[in-house]
Design a protein around this motif. Structure first.
Motif, PDB file in Angstrom:
ATOM      1  N   GLU A   1      77.753  36.576  23.760  1.00  0.00           N
ATOM      2  CA  GLU A   1      78.921  36.406  24.630  1.00  0.00           C
ATOM      3  C   GLU A   1      80.208  36.328  23.829  1.00  0.00           C
ATOM      4  O   GLU A   1      80.295  35.595  22.847  1.00  0.00           O
ATOM      5  CB  GLU A   1      78.793  35.095  25.416  1.00  0.00           C
ATOM      6  N   GLN A   2      81.197  37.049  24.286  1.00  0.00           N
ATOM      7  CA  GLN A   2      82.587  36.986  23.849  1.00  0.00           C
ATOM      8  C   GLN A   2      82.750  36.647  22.367  1.00  0.00           C
ATOM      9  O   GLN A   2      83.281  35.607  22.003  1.00  0.00           O
ATOM     10  CB  GLN A   2      83.346  35.956  24.684  1.00  0.00           C
ATOM     11  N   PRO A   3      82.327  37.554  21.492  1.00  0.00           N
ATOM     12  CA  PRO A   3      82.457  37.260  20.064  1.00  0.00           C
ATOM     13  C   PRO A   3      83.896  37.206  19.572  1.00  0.00           C
ATOM     14  O   PRO A   3      84.220  36.413  18.684  1.00  0.00           O
ATOM     15  CB  PRO A   3      81.685  38.401  19.401  1.00  0.00           C
ATOM     16  N   LEU A   4      84.776  38.051  20.120  1.00  0.00           N
ATOM     17  CA  LEU A   4      86.160  38.151  19.665  1.00  0.00           C
ATOM     18  C   LEU A   4      87.128  37.668  20.748  1.00  0.00           C
ATOM     19  O   LEU A   4      86.786  37.661  21.935  1.00  0.00           O
ATOM     20  CB  LEU A   4      86.487  39.600  19.293  1.00  0.00           C
ATOM     21  N   PRO A   5      88.339  37.275  20.364  1.00  0.00           N
ATOM     22  CA  PRO A   5      89.299  36.782  21.349  1.00  0.00           C
ATOM     23  C   PRO A   5      89.637  37.826  22.415  1.00  0.00           C
ATOM     24  O   PRO A   5      89.754  39.020  22.115  1.00  0.00           O
ATOM     25  CB  PRO A   5      90.541  36.441  20.508  1.00  0.00           C
TER      26      PRO A   5
ATOM     27  N   GLY B   1      91.687  40.187  24.566  1.00  0.00           N
ATOM     28  CA  GLY B   1      92.906  40.890  24.213  1.00  0.00           C
ATOM     29  C   GLY B   1      92.915  41.405  22.789  1.00  0.00           C
ATOM     30  O   GLY B   1      93.769  42.225  22.424  1.00  0.00           O
ATOM     31  N   ARG B   2      91.962  40.920  21.977  1.00  0.00           N
ATOM     32  CA  ARG B   2      91.848  41.385  20.596  1.00  0.00           C
ATOM     33  C   ARG B   2      90.403  41.801  20.302  1.00  0.00           C
ATOM     34  O   ARG B   2      89.885  41.582  19.213  1.00  0.00           O
ATOM     35  CB  ARG B   2      92.303  40.297  19.623  1.00  0.00           C
ATOM     36  N   ASP B   3      89.776  42.390  21.305  1.00  0.00           N
ATOM     37  CA  ASP B   3      88.360  42.709  21.204  1.00  0.00           C
ATOM     38  C   ASP B   3      88.072  44.213  21.150  1.00  0.00           C
ATOM     39  O   ASP B   3      86.931  44.647  21.280  1.00  0.00           O
ATOM     40  CB  ASP B   3      87.586  42.080  22.371  1.00  0.00           C
ATOM     41  N   ASP B   4      89.102  45.021  20.931  1.00  0.00           N
ATOM     42  CA  ASP B   4      88.887  46.470  20.920  1.00  0.00           C
ATOM     43  C   ASP B   4      87.982  46.919  19.783  1.00  0.00           C
ATOM     44  O   ASP B   4      87.385  47.995  19.853  1.00  0.00           O
ATOM     45  CB  ASP B   4      90.224  47.213  20.831  1.00  0.00           C
ATOM     46  N   LYS B   5      87.841  46.100  18.743  1.00  0.00           N
ATOM     47  CA  LYS B   5      86.956  46.438  17.626  1.00  0.00           C
ATOM     48  C   LYS B   5      85.521  46.663  18.107  1.00  0.00           C
ATOM     49  O   LYS B   5      84.752  47.399  17.483  1.00  0.00           O
ATOM     50  CB  LYS B   5      86.987  45.333  16.572  1.00  0.00           C
TER      51      LYS B   5
ATOM     52  N   LEU C   1      83.434  48.858  26.389  1.00  0.00           N
ATOM     53  CA  LEU C   1      83.757  47.781  25.444  1.00  0.00           C
ATOM     54  C   LEU C   1      82.687  46.700  25.471  1.00  0.00           C
ATOM     55  O   LEU C   1      82.297  46.170  24.430  1.00  0.00           O
ATOM     56  CB  LEU C   1      85.119  47.191  25.815  1.00  0.00           C
ATOM     57  N   TYR C   2      82.223  46.376  26.665  1.00  0.00           N
ATOM     58  CA  TYR C   2      81.181  45.375  26.867  1.00  0.00           C
ATOM     59  C   TYR C   2      80.022  45.985  27.642  1.00  0.00           C
ATOM     60  O   TYR C   2      80.162  47.012  28.304  1.00  0.00           O
ATOM     61  CB  TYR C   2      81.729  44.174  27.636  1.00  0.00           C
TER      62      TYR C   2
END
Length: 326
Positions: free
Chosen positions: A200-204, A206-210, A238-239
């Protein structure tokens, strides 16, 4: 007959300390909205979440701001237009569902045309040092699904410690936006090697495009990046799944739309919760019928729940009785 509205801030002690990447808490702070119409009363509970700028005082004020409209008969459809998504709207929306069911002499399940069954819920392990998390995992190793709070330094060691202590449990990892561009790939690779089921939600938000550009051998689930049905289009590619919480969506009404839109888009569905009482979990149990993952263990983390509460048998949670909600 004019409706009567009451709003109460309540606190329920947590059994020990509950810690995630953003901090620790020792009690669940909730707001309960009750809407009475004649001999019938509907209740809804929400958990204000500071991550989104919510406070107990702010949520109470937001509910009070629509008191006159509610007393005049504001319904669930109208509510969506006059209040934004969030905890305050959730408490009102769920109270209106409960009231509508009681006035109709039916259940919310019947209104939704479902026959609810008991569900297997995840059980959450609080963020701590690897040894302490292993101790938590060992004590709950008989549970089929564990949710592991992460988001600190050396998360790879935490994942290994939990897996060794609970070899037979499926694992969900929840970083609560706590990983970085520098460690996300390594942590995902470690999780994959240890047979983790979901992250779940590894990156912040709005800053998860990686996430579009790295290997994803494990399904990645959006939590803080998704609130309402309108968010789904931006998450495709993305997810792989979304975590639906009533407090984020602003109630059961929008959460149903979000669930259905996620399925249309080919995304998996998790139904989750904040740390609240059985009153907050009850509508989510109905929402979670048929979900891919269920994380409705809030009452299991409390030292004291409401009476009556939901019935838990190990990791199985039964649908709510009408005396509680719905």
């Amino acid at each position: 007959m004019v409706r009567v509205i009451s709003v109460d801030a309540e606190r329920f002690p947590i059994a020990g300390v509950f810690t995630i990447a953003r901090g620790s808490k020792t009690e669940a702070e909730v707001v309960t909205c009750t809407i009475r119409d004649g001999n019938h009363a509907g209740r809804g509970e929400c958990v204000p979440y500071r991550r989104y700028g919510e406070t107990i005082e702010g949520v109470v004020a937001a509910i009070e701001a629509v008191r006159v409209a509610l007393e005049a008969g504001l319904d669930r459809t109208q509510l969506q237009a006059v209040m934004p998504a969030g905890a305050a709207r959730n408490a009102i929306d769920c109270a209106l569902w409960d009231l509508e069911a009681k006035m109709a002499g039916a259940s919310v399940a019947r209104m939704l045309r479902i026959t609810p069954a008991a569900l297997e819920t995840a059980y959450t392990l609080s963020l701590a040092e690897p040894e302490a998390m292993a101790t938590q995992a060992r004590a709950n190793a008989a549970r089929p699904l564990l949710k592991v709070k992460l988001g600190g330094e050396n998360d790879a060691a935490r994942i290994r410690a939990v897996r060794e202590a609970a070899p037979g449990s499926r694992l969900i990892l929840d970083a609560n936006e706590g990983w970085t561009d520098d460690n996300v790939a390594e942590n995902i690779a470690t999780a994959a090697a240890l047979g983790v089921a979901l992250i779940e939600q590894p990156l912040p938000a709005g800053r998860d495009d990686k996430l579009r550009h790295i290997s994803r051998p494990i399904p990645i689930c959006a939590d803080e990046s998704v609130h309402a049905a309108k968010d789904i289009d931006s998450l495709v590619g993305l997810y792989d799944a979304v975590n639906i919480k009533l407090d984020k969506a602003g109630g059961l009404t929008e959460a149903i739309k979000l669930r259905d839109r996620a399925r249309e888009a080919g995304l998996g569905v998790m139904v989750g919760c904040m740390v609240g009482t059985s009153l907050a979990m009850a509508p989510a149990v109905l929402l979670a019928q048929g979900a891919d993952y269920v994380d409705l263990d809030g009452p299991l983390l409390l030292a004291r729940d409401r009476e009556p509460g939901l019935v838990y048998d190990g990791s199985l949670v039964s649908p709510p009785d009408g005396a509680l909600w719905g």
